[in-house]
Design a protein around this motif. Structure first.
Motif, PDB file in Angstrom:
ATOM      1  N   UNK A   1       7.225  -4.505  -3.127  1.00  0.00           N
ATOM      2  CA  UNK A   1       6.191  -4.513  -2.098  1.00  0.00           C
ATOM      3  C   UNK A   1       5.698  -3.122  -1.691  1.00  0.00           C
ATOM      4  N   UNK A   2       6.382  -2.072  -2.141  1.00  0.00           N
ATOM      5  CA  UNK A   2       5.878  -0.728  -1.890  1.00  0.00           C
ATOM      6  C   UNK A   2       4.551  -0.500  -2.613  1.00  0.00           C
ATOM      7  N   UNK A   3       4.324  -1.251  -3.696  1.00  0.00           N
ATOM      8  CA  UNK A   3       3.103  -1.085  -4.485  1.00  0.00           C
ATOM      9  C   UNK A   3       1.848  -1.415  -3.684  1.00  0.00           C
ATOM     10  N   UNK A   4       1.925  -2.347  -2.732  1.00  0.00           N
ATOM     11  CA  UNK A   4       0.733  -2.698  -1.958  1.00  0.00           C
ATOM     12  C   UNK A   4       0.780  -2.246  -0.498  1.00  0.00           C
ATOM     13  N   UNK A   5       1.866  -1.595  -0.112  1.00  0.00           N
ATOM     14  CA  UNK A   5       1.921  -1.102   1.264  1.00  0.00           C
ATOM     15  C   UNK A   5       1.885   0.423   1.357  1.00  0.00           C
ATOM     16  N   UNK A   6       2.226   1.123   0.289  1.00  0.00           N
ATOM     17  CA  UNK A   6       2.315   2.582   0.334  1.00  0.00           C
ATOM     18  C   UNK A   6       0.988   3.223   0.737  1.00  0.00           C
ATOM     19  N   UNK A   7      -0.110   2.654   0.271  1.00  0.00           N
ATOM     20  CA  UNK A   7      -1.421   3.249   0.556  1.00  0.00           C
ATOM     21  C   UNK A   7      -2.079   2.673   1.810  1.00  0.00           C
ATOM     22  N   UNK A   8      -1.408   1.739   2.468  1.00  0.00           N
ATOM     23  CA  UNK A   8      -1.979   1.084   3.643  1.00  0.00           C
ATOM     24  C   UNK A   8      -1.827   1.983   4.869  1.00  0.00           C
TER      25      UNK A   8
END
Length: 420
Positions: free
Chosen positions: A122-129
């Motif tokens: 889930x870091x793949x879709x939250x890191x840039x948020x």
């Protein structure tokens, strides 16, 4: 049983469900996509996580599409515990744990073929948020008065320590995961332990409010013994799935020693045995408990599931050999080390008398008692009875150059570890 939900219920794997009738209908209409998340709060998953891996495995075998999520972002936050705040892991620690857990889950699911499992972080879709985007896109759908009613949150609010905003926000992150997987893969079901109910339903609510769709979740019960103590603890230490944290031998022994009152329910959860086979083992528990047939079946199957058939064969051979029913010299060095690790004993130098070794290892109170045990035929070295009271331990007596197994009577064992 052809219905996966019926089988899960028979195996004792359903505690709560958002809408059982609707979920059954969705399962009957065709394959659906489901997921379960695992946070990298340690370098390994533990026994409790195995329940969820088994659930995913059963769904995939029934033809459904499964997603295994490793929480590279949620692991940086930490799921609120009922008692106290977690100590935050560094980003480097979390990344290392993520890599280990990704490797660990591979054998449990089929990641090849037409119905391959999917592994995500889930870091793949939250890191840039950004924080503003998160508050506007996710936070606006939640009501604080409802969030504080969640069991884990309310327990912490009533404690002296309270709860940080960081952990308070955890349920929003898990809800975001469900919505992302719903949008990306059409995922409509999330599973987890019963202590995760509040986090699971947060995802259901978010999808309903932001997408106008109905999705599902269900939980499995926490496994406890007849006294109400959670399984998976061994003298205060978790039973880990990684061999370098809980050896295959210790893992096997843990399940070999499960109490009679719990072994049948554990067989249902962790093995592929059917109703008739488990009913027969249940009969043997009641009528022939001394044979421990159910425990042996459980320990063998679950060790094979986690560590593989070769490791199971090795630890079974070691277990037999330690109690005189097999050949100690045939054990490999690693298995021998694991099998003797928890035995009492002492450092013994080459050239020490067998009598003195028995005393030093704590198997007898005195040299005279050691001599009596030898005279009575009740003392052995590496499963070979010793009759000479003047026997000396030579270099060859230390198996793999490290340890000699001492025994008094049938069950009193000790390890003579070779002194450097």
């Amino acid at each position: 049983m052809t219905d996966i939900f019926d089988e899960l219920q028979w195996r004792g794997l359903v505690a709560q469900s958002t809408d059982e009738a609707a979920l059954r209908e969705a399962l009957a209409e065709g394959p659906l996509t489901l997921y379960c998340g695992f946070d990298p709060t340690a370098p390994s998953l533990h026994f409790g996580n195995l329940v969820q891996l088994v659930v995913l495995r059963r769904f995939q075998r029934a033809g459904h599409h499964v997603i295994c999520l490793v929480g590279g972002s949620t692991g940086l936050i930490g799921d609120p515990r009922p008692t106290s705040e977690r100590v935050l892991k560094t980003k480097e620690q979390t990344a290392s744990n993520v890599a280990r857990i990704k490797a660990l889950v591979q054998p449990f699911l089929d990641f090849d073929g037409a119905n391959a499992a999917i592994l995500v972080d889930n870091l793949d879709w939250t890191a840039s948020l950004t924080a503003l985007d998160f508050l506007r896109d996710v936070g606006k759908h939640f009501r604080v008065n409802q969030m504080v009613k969640k069991e884990a949150i309310s327990a912490r609010l009533e404690s002296q320590e309270g709860i940080s905003y960081t952990e308070f926000s955890y349920q929003l992150l898990q809800a975001l995961d469900f919505r992302h997987l719903y949008r990306t893969y059409g995922c409509t079901l999330q599973t987890g332990g019963s202590d995760q109910w509040g986090n699971l339903t947060a995802g259901v609510d978010l999808i309903h409010r932001s997408e106008g769709a109905s999705v599902h979740c269900f939980t499995t019960p926490l496994l406890v013994d007849s006294g109400g103590t959670k399984f998976g603890k061994s003298e205060g230490n978790a039973v880990w799935l990684s061999a370098d944290m809980t050896s295959p031998y210790s893992f096997y022994q843990y399940f070999l020693n499960i109490e009679d009152a719990s072994v049948v329910s554990m067989l249902k959860v962790f093995t592929d045995l059917g109703q008739d086979e488990i009913a027969e083992l249940e009969r043997q528990v009641k009528e022939e408990p001394f044979r421990r047939a159910a425990q042996k079946a459980l320990a063998g199957d679950i060790t094979t599931l986690v560590h593989g058939a070769d490791a199971t064969a090795a630890v079974q051979a070691a277990s037999e050999a330690l109690f005189g029913k097999g050949e100690l010299h045939g054990l490999d060095a690693s298995t021998l080390t694991d099998a003797t690790a928890e035995l009492p004993g002492a450092r013994i130098e080459v050239g020490t008398s067998f009598v003195d070794a028995l005393v030093a290892a704590g198997l007898v109170d005195s040299r005279n008692a050691a001599r009596r045990a030898i005279a009575d035929g009740g003392a052995s070295l590496n499963n070979v009875k010793v009759s000479d009271p003047d026997r000396i331990l030579g270099d060859d007596d230390f198996l793999h150059g490290t340890v000699a197994v001492l025994k008094r009577g049938r069950k009193s064992l000790a390890a003579a570890r070779k002194a450097d």
